[in-house]
Design a protein around this motif. Structure first.
Motif, PDB file in Angstrom:
ATOM      1  N   GLU A 103       0.836  -1.208   0.000  1.00  0.00           N
ATOM      2  CA  GLU A 103       0.000   0.000   0.000  1.00  0.00           C
ATOM      3  C   GLU A 103       0.869   1.256   0.000  1.00  0.00           C
ATOM      4  N   MET A 104       1.982   1.175   0.736  1.00  0.00           N
ATOM      5  CA  MET A 104       2.930   2.284   0.780  1.00  0.00           C
ATOM      6  C   MET A 104       3.491   2.563  -0.615  1.00  0.00           C
ATOM      7  N   MET A 105       3.861   1.509  -1.319  1.00  0.00           N
ATOM      8  CA  MET A 105       4.418   1.672  -2.667  1.00  0.00           C
ATOM      9  C   MET A 105       3.382   2.253  -3.631  1.00  0.00           C
ATOM     10  N   LYS A 106       2.116   1.856  -3.445  1.00  0.00           N
ATOM     11  CA  LYS A 106       1.068   2.431  -4.297  1.00  0.00           C
ATOM     12  C   LYS A 106       0.980   3.937  -4.068  1.00  0.00           C
ATOM     13  N   MET A 107       1.097   4.336  -2.801  1.00  0.00           N
ATOM     14  CA  MET A 107       0.940   5.761  -2.481  1.00  0.00           C
ATOM     15  C   MET A 107       2.141   6.598  -2.858  1.00  0.00           C
ATOM     16  N   ILE A 108       3.325   6.012  -2.747  1.00  0.00           N
ATOM     17  CA  ILE A 108       4.533   6.793  -3.010  1.00  0.00           C
ATOM     18  C   ILE A 108       4.628   7.225  -4.466  1.00  0.00           C
ATOM     19  N   GLY A 109       4.224   6.367  -5.363  1.00  0.00           N
ATOM     20  CA  GLY A 109       4.284   6.728  -6.774  1.00  0.00           C
ATOM     21  C   GLY A 109       5.650   6.444  -7.371  1.00  0.00           C
ATOM     22  N   LYS A 110       5.768   6.666  -8.665  1.00  0.00           N
ATOM     23  CA  LYS A 110       6.965   6.225  -9.378  1.00  0.00           C
ATOM     24  C   LYS A 110       8.091   7.250  -9.350  1.00  0.00           C
ATOM     25  N   HIS A 111       9.299   6.740  -9.283  1.00  0.00           N
ATOM     26  CA  HIS A 111      10.493   7.582  -9.417  1.00  0.00           C
ATOM     27  C   HIS A 111      11.621   6.708  -9.948  1.00  0.00           C
ATOM     28  N   ILE A 112      12.469   7.297 -10.764  1.00  0.00           N
ATOM     29  CA  ILE A 112      13.532   6.519 -11.401  1.00  0.00           C
ATOM     30  C   ILE A 112      14.497   5.907 -10.389  1.00  0.00           C
ATOM     31  N   ASN A 113      14.693   6.555  -9.238  1.00  0.00           N
ATOM     32  CA  ASN A 113      15.641   6.025  -8.259  1.00  0.00           C
ATOM     33  C   ASN A 113      14.978   5.268  -7.109  1.00  0.00           C
ATOM     34  N   ILE A 114      13.802   4.742  -7.398  1.00  0.00           N
ATOM     35  CA  ILE A 114      13.088   3.902  -6.430  1.00  0.00           C
ATOM     36  C   ILE A 114      12.716   2.611  -7.159  1.00  0.00           C
ATOM     37  N   ILE A 115      12.779   1.491  -6.475  1.00  0.00           N
ATOM     38  CA  ILE A 115      12.247   0.255  -7.061  1.00  0.00           C
ATOM     39  C   ILE A 115      10.726   0.385  -7.063  1.00  0.00           C
ATOM     40  N   ASN A 116      10.148   0.440  -8.257  1.00  0.00           N
ATOM     41  CA  ASN A 116       8.720   0.730  -8.357  1.00  0.00           C
ATOM     42  C   ASN A 116       7.857  -0.522  -8.322  1.00  0.00           C
ATOM     43  N   LEU A 117       6.660  -0.331  -7.783  1.00  0.00           N
ATOM     44  CA  LEU A 117       5.655  -1.379  -7.794  1.00  0.00           C
ATOM     45  C   LEU A 117       5.122  -1.513  -9.214  1.00  0.00           C
ATOM     46  N   LEU A 118       4.967  -2.755  -9.692  1.00  0.00           N
ATOM     47  CA  LEU A 118       4.419  -2.965 -11.036  1.00  0.00           C
ATOM     48  C   LEU A 118       2.998  -3.513 -10.981  1.00  0.00           C
ATOM     49  N   GLY A 119       2.700  -4.230  -9.918  1.00  0.00           N
ATOM     50  CA  GLY A 119       1.359  -4.795  -9.783  1.00  0.00           C
ATOM     51  C   GLY A 119       1.327  -5.766  -8.634  1.00  0.00           C
ATOM     52  N   CYS A 120       0.189  -6.396  -8.443  1.00  0.00           N
ATOM     53  CA  CYS A 120       0.118  -7.398  -7.385  1.00  0.00           C
ATOM     54  C   CYS A 120      -0.935  -8.447  -7.699  1.00  0.00           C
TER      55      CYS A 120
END
Ligand code: ADE
Length: 305
Positions: free
Chosen positions: A78-95
Motif C-alpha cells: 500500500e505504501m508503494m502504491k501511495m509513493i508513486g513512481k520515481h527513477i531512483n526507487i524500485i517501483n511497484l508494477l502490480g500485485c
C-alpha cells in the motif's frame, strides 16, 4: 501446512488499478530471503510491454508466516502504491491478491544490491590480476561512485517529498538497475521487522529514543556514502563495514555520545567527507537537508577526477 494447496487464508480487497492475473507470471529462482518473506525472479507476460515478456521481482511470504508479517507485506504494498513512481526507487508494477498467496510485483534489479555490486566492481589489486582474474569487468571511477551517491540522494529526496521515512538506508538496501555506462541505483522500500539491528547506520536519536525522521535517514545516508567511498575502491584487507573496530552496541553508544566519528576514507575527497560529517551532526536539524545533498553532489559529480 503443505504449500501446494496454499490458498490464501486471508481475503484481501481487490484493487483493479494494480491487480494482475497470476498466470501472467512464471516464477523463477530465489533472489533473496528473510525470516518470513522472500523475493523471486519471474517472467511476466504483457506486463511492461504488450506482447512481450519482461523480468520482474516478486515478493511473497514464506510458509509459516504470522498475521503480522502478512500485514507488513500488505502495508509495504500500500505504501508503494501511495509513493508513486520515481527513477531512483524500485517501483511497484502490480500485485496478485486474489485466489492465492499475495504476490507483490516490483521492478527487477539485474545487478543486485549496491554493497555486492561495489565490491565486485572495485579496481582489483595487482595480486588478483596476477592470479588470472577476469579482467574485462568494468571497474569504477570516483565519478561513478559520486554518481551512485547522487542517485541515492535523488531517491531520498523523492521519498522525503512524499513524507516517507526509509529507516534502513544502507548499501545492502540499494539495488542497481541498468548498467550500461552508469548504473541506475534505486532504493528499495522495505519493512524490516526481522529483528535485525542495523545499529551502525542509525542516527543517535533513532538508536537511543527510536525517533525516526527524514533527518535520521540523512544520518544513515552519511554512512551509506561512507560505504560507497570505501567499498568501491581498492583498499586491501578492508571490508567496508562501518566502525570496523567497534565490537558492540554499547561501545557504539559510548563513541557516538562522545562525538567520535569515522575518519575520512583514503580515496574520498574532502568535499565528500565534509558532507558525511554534516550528515553525522549530533543535532538532527544541523544535518543537511535532502535537497542540499542533491545540490552538493551535483556540483561534485561534474568535477573530473
Ligand atoms: N532482491 C530483492 N529485491 C530485488 C529486486 N527487486 N531485484 C533484484 N534482486 C532483488
Amino acid at each position: 501446512n503443505s504449500g501446494d494447496s496454499m490458498i490464501s487464508e486471508y481475503e484481501l480487497p481487490m484493487d483493479s488499478d494494480w491487480e494482475i492475473p497470476r498466470d501472467m507470471l512464471h516464477l523463477g529462482k530465489n533472489l533473496g530471503e528473510g525470516a518470513f518473506g522472500k523475493v523471486v525472479k519471474a517472467e511476466a507476460m504483457n506486463l511492461l510491454k504488450p506482447g512481450s515478456m519482461s523480468i520482474v521481482a516478486v515478493k511473497m511470504l514464506k510458509e509459516g508466516h504470522t498475521d503480522n508479517e502478512m500485514m507488513d507485506l500488505v502495508s509495504e504494498m500500500e505504501m508503494m502504491k501511495m509513493i508513486g513512481k520515481h527513477i531512483n526507487i524500485i517501483n511497484l508494477l502490480g500485485c496478485c491478491t486474489q485466489g492465492g498467496p499475495l504476490y507483490v510485483v516490483v521492478e527487477y534489479a539485474p545487478h543486485g544490491n549496491l554493497r555486492d555490486f561495489l565490491r565486485q566492481h572495485r579496481p582489483s589489486s595487482g595480486y588478483e590480476l596476477a592470479v588470472g582474474e577476469k579482467k574485462e569487468k568494468k571497474t569504477l571511477t570516483q565519478k561513478d561512485l559520486v554518481s551512485f551517491a547522487y542517485q541515492v540522494a535523488r531517491g531520498m529526496e523523492y521519498l522525503a517529498s512524499r513524507r516517507c521515512i526509509h529507516r534502513d538506508l544502507a548499501a545492502r538496501n540499494v539495488l542497481t538497475l541498468a548498467l550500461q555506462e552508469i548504473s541506475t541505483v534505486t532504493i528499495i522500500i522495505e519493512k524490516t521487522t526481522d529483528g535485525r539491528l542495523p545499529v551502525k547506520w542509525m542516527a543517535p536519536e533513532a538508536l537511543f529514543h527510536r525517533v525516526y525522521t527524514t533527518q535520521s535517514d540523512v544520518w544513515s545516508y552519511g554512512i551509506l556514502l561512507w560505504e560507497i567511498m570505501t567499498l568501491g575502491v581498492r583498499t586491501p584487507n578492508f571490508l567496508g563495514t562501518p566502525y570496523p573496530s567497534v565490537p558492540s552496541v554499547e561501545k557504539l553508544f559510548q563513541l557516538l555520545r562522545n562525538g567520535h566519528r569515522m575518519e575520512k576514507p583514503p580515496c574520498c575527497s574532502l568535499e565528500i567527507y565534509m558532507l558525511m560529517r554534516e550528515c553525522w551532526s549530533y543535532q538532527p536539524n544541523e544535518r543537511p537537508l535532502v535537497e542540499d545533498l542533491d545540490r552538493i553532489l551535483t556540483i561534485t559529480a561534474n568535477e573530473e577526477y
